[in-house]
Design an enzyme around this catalytic site. Sequence first.
Site, short mmCIF file in Angstrom:
data_model
loop_
_atom_site.label_atom_id
_atom_site.label_comp_id
_atom_site.label_asym_id
_atom_site.label_seq_id
_atom_site.Cartn_x
_atom_site.Cartn_y
_atom_site.Cartn_z
N LYS A 1 0.85 -1.19 0.00
CA LYS A 1 0.00 0.00 0.00
C LYS A 1 0.88 1.24 0.00
O LYS A 1 1.74 1.41 0.88
CB LYS A 1 -0.93 0.01 1.22
N ASP B 1 -13.03 2.34 10.76
CA ASP B 1 -13.46 2.33 9.35
C ASP B 1 -13.81 0.92 8.92
O ASP B 1 -13.35 0.44 7.88
CB ASP B 1 -12.36 2.91 8.47
#
Length: 328
Positions: free
Chosen positions: A52, A146
């Site tokens: 990422k 989240d």
Amino acid sequence: MSRETSLFSGRPSELIGQQIAGYRIEQEIGRGGMAVVYRARDLRLERTVALKLLAPELARNDTFRRRFTHESRAAAAIDHPHIVPIFEAGETDGVLYIAMRFVAGSDLRHLLDREGPLPSATALRVAAQVASALDAAHEHGLVHRDVKPGNILVSRGTDSDHPEHVYLTDFGLTKKSLSLTGFTTVGQFVGTLDYVAPEQISGRPVDARCDVYGFACVVYEVLAGHPPFRRDDDMALLWAHQYDDPPPLTESRPDVAPQADPVFAKALAKSPDDRYPSCLDFVAALRAATKGGGPAPGRGATRVTRQPPERRPKPPPRWAEPVFVERE
């Protein structure tokens, strides 16, 4: 500047085939407003990883870099079978990166889009694994903030009794980190608004019960085919999370026992004090409520037999089918 453009523009990335921090980038497998995820090859250990790369503007913010390092280390310290292991997190040439285990399979968002609502038994198996991951993180003092289908990865399980293996991901980029940097506009500070807890919206302190709320929204969607609140615009959706009661699950899934409705009402309570104290407590209550399945006697038992074909429970999804395709 060309590197920043290639990372987050809509054009094909110029990074394919290049090396970053000892990883050779092979294929883009996902992207969002704050990061792009690639399948990459760890050249030191000869293994495939998910790499990422965070948005360049985040790397330029000293507060975010410090928070990113702290939270990535905290997430990497959690050894749990349902949390994607983090191998490394750092910065190179002004780019923040996280190297994680590459999970062959799909994320829950793509699976729901493809399969629709899941059978109750499948939903409960998936939910139990995610719940155990969240509770483990909470025990380490980490709140995810989240929880959403896109952060839940599903791969092939070990046998017919365990047909899927579920991983929770994205602990290294929490919304608290973003809130310290000014990246807190609607759509950024909470990602997708379908799963945001009321206390997050109002800016009150959050704890593990914030994840209970978001997780309950996800489980509701897994069973109903849509999140509990659906509104025409973002402000109406934020209002609904803070003030509206969730519609009973059985309005969308009449084949689920009606005892599930008060379970979701409690998990989606506006006040954290009124929710289940942990994600596993919520799953245990839901499993007990749905045990045996079907509507209660005298409550629309004929509705199940009259369901249209698309509403009937489906067989377990084909978990191991990758949803990522080569980009031109």
